[in-house]
Design an enzyme around this catalytic site. Structure first.
Site, PDB file in Angstrom:
ATOM      1  N   ILE A  41       7.289  16.460  49.362  1.00  0.00           N
ATOM      2  CA  ILE A  41       7.766  16.229  50.611  1.00  0.00           C
ATOM      3  C   ILE A  41       7.356  17.257  51.464  1.00  0.00           C
ATOM      4  O   ILE A  41       6.944  16.419  52.568  1.00  0.00           O
ATOM      5  CB  ILE A  41       8.898  14.828  50.454  1.00  0.00           C
ATOM      6  CG1 ILE A  41       8.998  13.874  49.340  1.00  0.00           C
ATOM      7  CG2 ILE A  41       9.029  14.088  52.218  1.00  0.00           C
ATOM      8  CD1 ILE A  41      10.273  13.232  49.362  1.00  0.00           C
ATOM      9  N   ALA A  42       8.590  18.017  51.360  1.00  0.00           N
ATOM     10  CA  ALA A  42       8.401  18.714  52.946  1.00  0.00           C
ATOM     11  C   ALA A  42       7.538  19.501  52.652  1.00  0.00           C
ATOM     12  O   ALA A  42       6.653  19.835  54.282  1.00  0.00           O
ATOM     13  CB  ALA A  42       9.766  20.207  52.777  1.00  0.00           C
ATOM     14  N   ARG A  90      13.438  29.778  49.288  1.00  0.00           N
ATOM     15  CA  ARG A  90      14.392  30.148  48.771  1.00  0.00           C
ATOM     16  C   ARG A  90      14.309  31.437  48.071  1.00  0.00           C
ATOM     17  O   ARG A  90      14.287  32.855  48.652  1.00  0.00           O
ATOM     18  CB  ARG A  90      15.427  29.751  47.814  1.00  0.00           C
ATOM     19  CG  ARG A  90      16.495  27.958  48.281  1.00  0.00           C
ATOM     20  CD  ARG A  90      17.230  28.098  46.501  1.00  0.00           C
ATOM     21  NE  ARG A  90      16.972  26.807  45.830  1.00  0.00           N
ATOM     22  CZ  ARG A  90      17.514  26.056  45.110  1.00  0.00           C
ATOM     23  NH1 ARG A  90      18.822  26.117  45.102  1.00  0.00           N
ATOM     24  NH2 ARG A  90      16.841  25.816  44.314  1.00  0.00           N
ATOM     25  N   ASP A 150      19.543  29.786  51.018  1.00  0.00           N
ATOM     26  CA  ASP A 150      19.778  28.676  51.421  1.00  0.00           C
ATOM     27  C   ASP A 150      20.152  27.648  51.697  1.00  0.00           C
ATOM     28  O   ASP A 150      20.756  28.176  52.716  1.00  0.00           O
ATOM     29  CB  ASP A 150      20.562  29.310  49.789  1.00  0.00           C
ATOM     30  CG  ASP A 150      20.940  28.327  48.909  1.00  0.00           C
ATOM     31  OD1 ASP A 150      20.517  28.836  47.910  1.00  0.00           O
ATOM     32  OD2 ASP A 150      21.817  27.118  49.255  1.00  0.00           O
ATOM     33  N   LEU A 151      20.161  26.489  51.583  1.00  0.00           N
ATOM     34  CA  LEU A 151      21.412  25.710  51.900  1.00  0.00           C
ATOM     35  C   LEU A 151      22.556  25.710  52.310  1.00  0.00           C
ATOM     36  O   LEU A 151      23.314  25.181  53.068  1.00  0.00           O
ATOM     37  CB  LEU A 151      21.329  24.124  51.387  1.00  0.00           C
ATOM     38  CG  LEU A 151      19.589  23.414  51.794  1.00  0.00           C
ATOM     39  CD1 LEU A 151      19.977  22.236  50.877  1.00  0.00           C
ATOM     40  CD2 LEU A 151      19.258  22.839  53.206  1.00  0.00           C
ATOM     41  N   SER A 180      17.037  19.275  49.437  1.00  0.00           N
ATOM     42  CA  SER A 180      18.366  18.495  48.436  1.00  0.00           C
ATOM     43  C   SER A 180      18.358  18.988  46.778  1.00  0.00           C
ATOM     44  O   SER A 180      16.771  18.571  46.602  1.00  0.00           O
ATOM     45  CB  SER A 180      18.532  17.436  48.743  1.00  0.00           C
ATOM     46  OG  SER A 180      19.543  16.775  48.374  1.00  0.00           O
ATOM     47  N   TYR A 232      23.103  12.463  41.203  1.00  0.00           N
ATOM     48  CA  TYR A 232      22.547  12.841  42.747  1.00  0.00           C
ATOM     49  C   TYR A 232      22.180  11.801  43.455  1.00  0.00           C
ATOM     50  O   TYR A 232      22.615  11.881  44.483  1.00  0.00           O
ATOM     51  CB  TYR A 232      20.850  12.963  42.124  1.00  0.00           C
ATOM     52  CG  TYR A 232      19.493  11.916  42.979  1.00  0.00           C
ATOM     53  CD1 TYR A 232      19.051  13.266  43.535  1.00  0.00           C
ATOM     54  CD2 TYR A 232      18.886  11.153  43.517  1.00  0.00           C
ATOM     55  CE1 TYR A 232      18.337  13.431  44.627  1.00  0.00           C
ATOM     56  CE2 TYR A 232      17.773  10.414  44.149  1.00  0.00           C
ATOM     57  CZ  TYR A 232      17.314  12.540  44.895  1.00  0.00           C
ATOM     58  OH  TYR A 232      16.723  11.807  45.825  1.00  0.00           O
ATOM     59  N   LYS A 235      23.295  11.817  47.103  1.00  0.00           N
ATOM     60  CA  LYS A 235      23.021  11.573  48.173  1.00  0.00           C
ATOM     61  C   LYS A 235      23.541  10.830  49.124  1.00  0.00           C
ATOM     62  O   LYS A 235      23.528  10.810  50.649  1.00  0.00           O
ATOM     63  CB  LYS A 235      21.397  11.271  48.000  1.00  0.00           C
ATOM     64  CG  LYS A 235      21.066  11.601  47.360  1.00  0.00           C
ATOM     65  CD  LYS A 235      19.994  13.217  47.957  1.00  0.00           C
ATOM     66  CE  LYS A 235      18.992  12.470  49.233  1.00  0.00           C
ATOM     67  NZ  LYS A 235      18.322  14.113  49.936  1.00  0.00           N
TER      68      LYS A 235
HETATM   69  N1  LIG Z   1      10.312  12.341  45.580  1.00  0.00           N
HETATM   70  C1  LIG Z   1      11.014  11.171  45.295  1.00  0.00           C
HETATM   71  O1  LIG Z   1      10.528  10.116  44.877  1.00  0.00           O
HETATM   72  C2  LIG Z   1      11.962  10.746  46.866  1.00  0.00           C
HETATM   73  C3  LIG Z   1      12.918   9.517  46.958  1.00  0.00           C
HETATM   74  C4  LIG Z   1      13.722   9.424  48.078  1.00  0.00           C
HETATM   75  C5  LIG Z   1      13.941  10.825  48.253  1.00  0.00           C
HETATM   76  N2  LIG Z   1      13.635  11.503  48.084  1.00  0.00           N
HETATM   77  C6  LIG Z   1      14.283  13.092  48.721  1.00  0.00           C
HETATM   78  O2  LIG Z   1      13.630  14.002  49.494  1.00  0.00           O
HETATM   79  C7  LIG Z   1      13.713  15.343  49.324  1.00  0.00           C
HETATM   80  C8  LIG Z   1      12.632  15.878  48.079  1.00  0.00           C
HETATM   81  O3  LIG Z   1      12.040  15.409  47.402  1.00  0.00           O
HETATM   82  P1  LIG Z   1      10.993  16.129  46.607  1.00  0.00           P
HETATM   83  O4  LIG Z   1      10.740  15.046  45.825  1.00  0.00           O
HETATM   84  O5  LIG Z   1      10.372  16.828  47.613  1.00  0.00           O
HETATM   85  O6  LIG Z   1      11.992  16.858  45.603  1.00  0.00           O
HETATM   86  P2  LIG Z   1      11.083  18.832  45.069  1.00  0.00           P
HETATM   87  O7  LIG Z   1      10.163  19.100  45.452  1.00  0.00           O
HETATM   88  O8  LIG Z   1      11.456  19.301  44.093  1.00  0.00           O
HETATM   89  O9  LIG Z   1      11.693  19.558  46.673  1.00  0.00           O
HETATM   90  C9  LIG Z   1      13.420  19.742  47.112  1.00  0.00           C
HETATM   91  C10 LIG Z   1      12.966  20.941  47.218  1.00  0.00           C
HETATM   92  O10 LIG Z   1      14.899  21.417  47.777  1.00  0.00           O
HETATM   93  C11 LIG Z   1      14.690  22.924  47.752  1.00  0.00           C
HETATM   94  N3  LIG Z   1      16.763  22.596  46.904  1.00  0.00           N
HETATM   95  C12 LIG Z   1      16.996  22.373  46.619  1.00  0.00           C
HETATM   96  N4  LIG Z   1      18.071  22.935  46.182  1.00  0.00           N
HETATM   97  C13 LIG Z   1      18.818  23.557  47.181  1.00  0.00           C
HETATM   98  C14 LIG Z   1      19.604  25.316  48.089  1.00  0.00           C
HETATM   99  N5  LIG Z   1      20.993  24.906  47.579  1.00  0.00           N
HETATM  100  N6  LIG Z   1      18.904  25.630  49.016  1.00  0.00           N
HETATM  101  C15 LIG Z   1      17.490  25.484  49.567  1.00  0.00           C
HETATM  102  N7  LIG Z   1      16.634  24.345  49.027  1.00  0.00           N
HETATM  103  C16 LIG Z   1      16.951  24.177  48.224  1.00  0.00           C
HETATM  104  C17 LIG Z   1      14.092  23.117  46.398  1.00  0.00           C
HETATM  105  O11 LIG Z   1      14.072  24.478  46.674  1.00  0.00           O
HETATM  106  P3  LIG Z   1      13.792  25.137  45.716  1.00  0.00           P
HETATM  107  O12 LIG Z   1      11.671  25.190  45.668  1.00  0.00           O
HETATM  108  O13 LIG Z   1      14.237  26.902  45.484  1.00  0.00           O
HETATM  109  O14 LIG Z   1      14.228  24.732  43.930  1.00  0.00           O
HETATM  110  C18 LIG Z   1      13.049  21.528  46.977  1.00  0.00           C
HETATM  111  O15 LIG Z   1      12.071  22.467  48.102  1.00  0.00           O
HETATM  112  C19 LIG Z   1      15.153  15.230  48.344  1.00  0.00           C
HETATM  113  O16 LIG Z   1      15.738  14.802  49.585  1.00  0.00           O
HETATM  114  C20 LIG Z   1      15.094  14.006  47.634  1.00  0.00           C
HETATM  115  O17 LIG Z   1      16.879  13.873  47.574  1.00  0.00           O
HETATM  116  C21 LIG Z   1      12.925  12.105  47.159  1.00  0.00           C
END
Ligand SMILES: NC(=O)c1ccc[n+]([C@@H]2O[C@H](COP(=O)([O-])OP(=O)(O)OC[C@H]3O[C@@H](n4cnc5c(N)ncnc54)[C@H](OP(=O)(O)O)[C@@H]3O)[C@@H](O)[C@H]2O)c1
Length: 219
Positions: free
Chosen positions: A19-20, A39, A65-66, A87, A163, A167
Site C-alpha cells: 500500500i505504501a 528497514r 525501524d518503527l 506495520s 494481527y 491493529k
Molecule cells: N493489504 C491489506 O489488505 C490491508 C488491509 C487493511 C489494513 N492494511 C494495513 O496497511 C498497511 C500496509 O499493509 P500492506 O498490505 O501494504 O503490507 P506490506 O506490503 O507487508 O507492508 C508492510 C510494511 O510494514 C513494514 N514494517 C513491518 N514491520 C516493521 C517494523 N518493525 N519497522 C519498520 N517497518 C516495518 C514492512 O517493512 P519490511 O519490508 O522491511 O518488512 C513493510 O514495508 C499495514 O498497516 C496494514 O495493517 C492492509
C-alpha cells in the site's frame, strides 16, 4: 520578487510495502518531496521505489525501524505530513506475537506519533485496518459498522488473532493520543486491499488473492 516556494515534504513509513508504494507514487505525482522509511534501503525488495516517476529528484529514503525513535525523528524532520503505513502483516504462522506483531504495531505507532510531535508535523494519517473494527462476536449483524465499532480484544486473544489485536490496540491508542495532543491525527481502516503491485515481492493480501485464484484458500 516572487520566491520559489519549497515543495511540501511528506513522509511515508514502510515505503516499500504494497500500500505504501502506491502512496509514495501518488505523492510524487502530486509534486511532493517524499521521505520514505524502509528497514533496509539496499534490499532488492525496495528497488522499485527509485524507479517511480520523479523519485530521483524528490524521493529520499531513510533507514529506520518503527522501534527506532531517533530514526523516525530523522525521517520526519521538515515534513508537514506523515502517512504511517508500516506495520507487520504476517504471511504465515508466527512464533512470538508480542515481539513480531504487537510491539512494532503498538510501540511503533506510539514512536511515530511522538516523533511527529517533535518534528511539528501538521497531520498524520495512521493506517489501521477493518481488523480493528469487525472482530467482535457480539456485534449486531444488522447494523452498519462505524467509528463506534471496535474489535473485541479478549476475543482476538482467545482466537489468537494477534494481527487484529495489534491493529486494534494501535488505532485506539492513536485516537486516545488526539485528546492530549495538538497533532491532527486521522485513522483509516481499509479492508482487504487488492490490485496491481508496484513491489516485486508478495504481500499478505496479494497472496490471499492468489490463493483464491489457485483454489488453495483454506480458512
Ligand atoms: N493489504 C491489506 O489488505 C490491508 C488491509 C487493511 C489494513 N492494511 C494495513 O496497511 C498497511 C500496509 O499493509 P500492506 O498490505 O501494504 O503490507 P506490506 O506490503 O507487508 O507492508 C508492510 C510494511 O510494514 C513494514 N514494517 C513491518 N514491520 C516493521 C517494523 N518493525 N519497522 C519498520 N517497518 C516495518 C514492512 O517493512 P519490511 O519490508 O522491511 O518488512 C513493510 O514495508 C499495514 O498497516 C496494514 O495493517 C492492509
Amino acid at each position: 520578487m516572487e520566491g520559489k516556494a519549497e515543495k511540501e515534504r511528506v513522509c511515508v513509513t514502510g515505503a516499500g510495502g504494497y500500500i505504501a508504494s502506491w502512496v509514495v507514487k501518488f505523492l510524487l505525482s502530486k509534486g511532493y518531496i517524499v521521505h520514505g522509511t524502509v528497514r533496509d534501503p539496499s534490499d532488492e525488495k525496495n528497488s522499485h521505489l527509485k524507479k517511480l516517476e520523479k523519485a530521483l529528484e524528490n524521493l529520499q529514503l531513510f533507514k529506520t525501524d518503527l522501534l527506532d525513535y531517533e530514526g523516525l525523528c530523522a525521517a520526519f524532520a521538515g515534513c508537514s505530513g506523515v502517512f504511517h503505513v508500516a506495520s507487520p502483516v504476517p504471511i504465515g504462522p508466527i512464533s512470538n506475537p508480542e515481539v513480531e506483531l504487537i510491539e512494532p504495531a503498538v510501540v511503533g505507532t506510539r514512536n511515530v506519533l511522538s516523533a511527529c510531535e517533535k518534528a511539528k508535523v501538521k497531520k498524520v494519517v495512521v493506517v489501521s485496518s477493518a481488523g480493528a473494527v469487525a472482530i467482535n462476536p457480539n456485534r449486531p449483524k444488522d447494523r452498519p459498522m462505524d467509528e463506534e465499532c471496535w474489535s473485541d480484544l479478549e476475543y482476538c486473544k482467545a482466537t489468537q488473532n494477534y494481527y487484529c489485536l495489534a491493529k486494534t490496540i494501535a488505532e485506539s491508542e492513536a485516537l486516545e493520543h488526539t485528546k492530549k495532543s495538538e497533532l491532527n491525527i486521522v485513522t483509516v481502516c481499509p479492508s482487504f486491499t487488492f490490485g496491481p503491485m508496484l513491489q516485486s515481492t508478495m504481500n499478505g493480501s496479494s497472496l490471499l488473492l492468489l490463493s483464491f485464484m489457485k483454489g488453495s484458500f483454506s480458512y
